[in-house]
Scaffold this active site. Structure first.
Site, PDB file in Angstrom:
ATOM      1  N   TRP A  32    -105.157 -32.238  41.281  1.00 44.59           N
ATOM      2  CA  TRP A  32    -105.950 -32.728  39.995  1.00 44.59           C
ATOM      3  C   TRP A  32    -105.453 -33.195  38.936  1.00 44.59           C
ATOM      4  O   TRP A  32    -104.297 -32.837  38.761  1.00 44.59           O
ATOM      5  CB  TRP A  32    -106.649 -31.467  39.574  1.00 44.59           C
ATOM      6  CG  TRP A  32    -107.841 -31.498  38.480  1.00 44.59           C
ATOM      7  CD1 TRP A  32    -109.070 -31.552  38.523  1.00 44.59           C
ATOM      8  CD2 TRP A  32    -107.724 -31.270  37.068  1.00 44.59           C
ATOM      9  NE1 TRP A  32    -109.554 -31.690  37.425  1.00 44.59           N
ATOM     10  CE2 TRP A  32    -108.785 -31.715  36.445  1.00 44.59           C
ATOM     11  CE3 TRP A  32    -106.508 -31.466  36.419  1.00 44.59           C
ATOM     12  CZ2 TRP A  32    -108.943 -31.650  35.088  1.00 44.59           C
ATOM     13  CZ3 TRP A  32    -106.375 -31.246  34.992  1.00 44.59           C
ATOM     14  CH2 TRP A  32    -107.701 -31.639  34.227  1.00 44.59           C
ATOM     15  N   SER A  98    -100.422 -28.912  44.254  1.00 46.07           N
ATOM     16  CA  SER A  98    -101.201 -28.446  43.052  1.00 46.07           C
ATOM     17  C   SER A  98    -102.683 -27.656  43.418  1.00 46.07           C
ATOM     18  O   SER A  98    -102.587 -26.596  44.248  1.00 46.07           O
ATOM     19  CB  SER A  98    -101.378 -29.389  41.925  1.00 46.07           C
ATOM     20  OG  SER A  98    -101.853 -29.045  40.799  1.00 46.07           O
ATOM     21  N   MET A  99    -103.668 -28.167  42.957  1.00 43.66           N
ATOM     22  CA  MET A  99    -105.021 -27.980  43.242  1.00 43.66           C
ATOM     23  C   MET A  99    -105.322 -27.737  44.715  1.00 43.66           C
ATOM     24  O   MET A  99    -105.968 -26.851  45.382  1.00 43.66           O
ATOM     25  CB  MET A  99    -106.299 -28.588  42.576  1.00 43.66           C
ATOM     26  CG  MET A  99    -107.633 -28.167  42.923  1.00 43.66           C
ATOM     27  SD  MET A  99    -108.760 -29.219  42.310  1.00 43.66           S
ATOM     28  CE  MET A  99    -110.143 -28.234  42.778  1.00 43.66           C
ATOM     29  N   ASP A 227     -91.562 -26.410  35.827  1.00 40.66           N
ATOM     30  CA  ASP A 227     -92.933 -26.759  35.936  1.00 40.66           C
ATOM     31  C   ASP A 227     -93.753 -25.986  34.699  1.00 40.66           C
ATOM     32  O   ASP A 227     -93.804 -24.904  34.710  1.00 40.66           O
ATOM     33  CB  ASP A 227     -93.847 -26.494  37.517  1.00 40.66           C
ATOM     34  CG  ASP A 227     -94.941 -26.767  37.652  1.00 40.66           C
ATOM     35  OD1 ASP A 227     -95.769 -27.120  36.687  1.00 40.66           O
ATOM     36  OD2 ASP A 227     -95.594 -27.033  38.430  1.00 40.66           O
ATOM     37  N   HIS A 256     -93.847 -30.491  37.457  1.00 42.31           N
ATOM     38  CA  HIS A 256     -95.139 -30.367  38.250  1.00 42.31           C
ATOM     39  C   HIS A 256     -95.262 -31.482  39.179  1.00 42.31           C
ATOM     40  O   HIS A 256     -95.403 -31.359  40.472  1.00 42.31           O
ATOM     41  CB  HIS A 256     -96.333 -30.186  37.376  1.00 42.31           C
ATOM     42  CG  HIS A 256     -97.497 -29.783  38.226  1.00 42.31           C
ATOM     43  ND1 HIS A 256     -97.577 -28.427  38.988  1.00 42.31           N
ATOM     44  CD2 HIS A 256     -98.838 -30.406  38.342  1.00 42.31           C
ATOM     45  CE1 HIS A 256     -98.742 -28.522  39.504  1.00 42.31           C
ATOM     46  NE2 HIS A 256     -99.504 -29.509  39.429  1.00 42.31           N
TER      47      HIS A 256
END
Length: 276
Positions: A32, A98-99, A227, A256
């Site tokens: 995202w 991530s998401m 991150d 990240h």
């Protein structure tokens, strides 16, 4: 253009995907608020290594459908399942960034792992983003509400600044260009406004801790120790404790968005895992 249609959720959606190469399928699930385009530096390496690489746009992002509802993780995992089912994939490797780590875990929960050979979680939000009494390293509720409010009041303004933190831009100017930040902004700003907010609610509030046991295939976990978007203590370190068969790599000084800033290191680890 290639789309698969998912008729099994509240609203019928068309999911756009790209499919390159031959061999064992590797499915890339983006983070995202971006799209499949964020995997640019991984796709060609995976194809060159002899794999079939499939990347797709999550509903509400890229050029997939923009439904009003259906951004919970079971709906998102249903889209992944339709890709696997309709493309008749077997022995697949699913990779969530991530998401996208949430789709990996929820897919294993809702559909099992009969068609899955391996999984990978990269800079993943798994298992829980939000701070709780039993998750003290998580992101405080007020900060999550701040993100939601910013998206509702000035979505594009928020997104313009978001990618700087995504890459720890001030510390990584030698690894990330202004053009990359601009590119990310263009991709993110063209996503569904409703989908951007609703998907954010999903990654903010979904607790996957009880689902980690369902990831019963060999799993690669990669996270950067710098991150600032998804703290490693509440994500990768917990995931490594809850997923029994895992290989855990911490990339030093990586933010990240290590798929861009530390792409060579990430690609080497990922290809090695695919080949094992």
């Amino acid at each position: 253009m290639p789309f698969i249609t998912n008729e099994n959720t509240e609203e019928i959606v068309d999911i756009f995907y790209e499919d390159y190469g031959e061999g064992q399928p590797v499915i890339l699930i983006h983070g995202w608020p971006l799209s499949r385009k964020s995997w640019e530096h991984q796709v060609w390496k995976i194809v060159e290594a002899g794999y079939r690489c499939i990347s797709y746009d999550r509903r509400g992002f890229g050029i997939s459908s923009f439904p009003w509802n259906g951004y919970d993780y079971s709906s998102l995992a249903s889209d992944l399942n339709e890709i696997i089912t309709q493309l008749e994939l077997e022995d697949a490797i699913i990779v969530g960034f991530s998401m996208g780590g949430g789709e990996v875990v929820r897919y294993c929960t809702d559909y099992g792992t009969d068609k899955i050979a391996k999984a990978a979680l990269i800079s993943s939000i798994i298992p829980l983003v939000k701070q709780k009494d039993d998750n003290p390293s998580g992101v405080p509720e007020k900060d999550l509400l701040g993100i939601k409010d910013a998206l509702e009041n000035d979505r594009v303004g928020f997104l313009k600044e978001f990618s700087k933190g995504f890459y720890n831009y001030e510390e990584n100017k030698d690894k990330i260009s202004q053009a990359q930040l601009d590119y990310d902004f263009i991709v993110a700003s063209h996503a569904s406004p409703r989908g951007t907010i609703e998907a954010a609610k999903a990654w903010m509030h979904t607790d996957f801790r009880d689902e980690l046991k369902n990831v019963d295939v060999p799993t690669l976990i990669i996270h950067g120790d710098a991150d600032n978007t998804v703290p490693i203590e509440t994500s990768a370190k917990q995931a490594a404790k809850g997923i029994v068969n895992n290989t855990f790599h911490i990339i030093k000084d990586a933010p990240h968005g290590l798929n861009i800033t530390h792409k060579e290191e990430l690609n080497n680890l990922l290809i090695k895992f695919l080949e094992e």
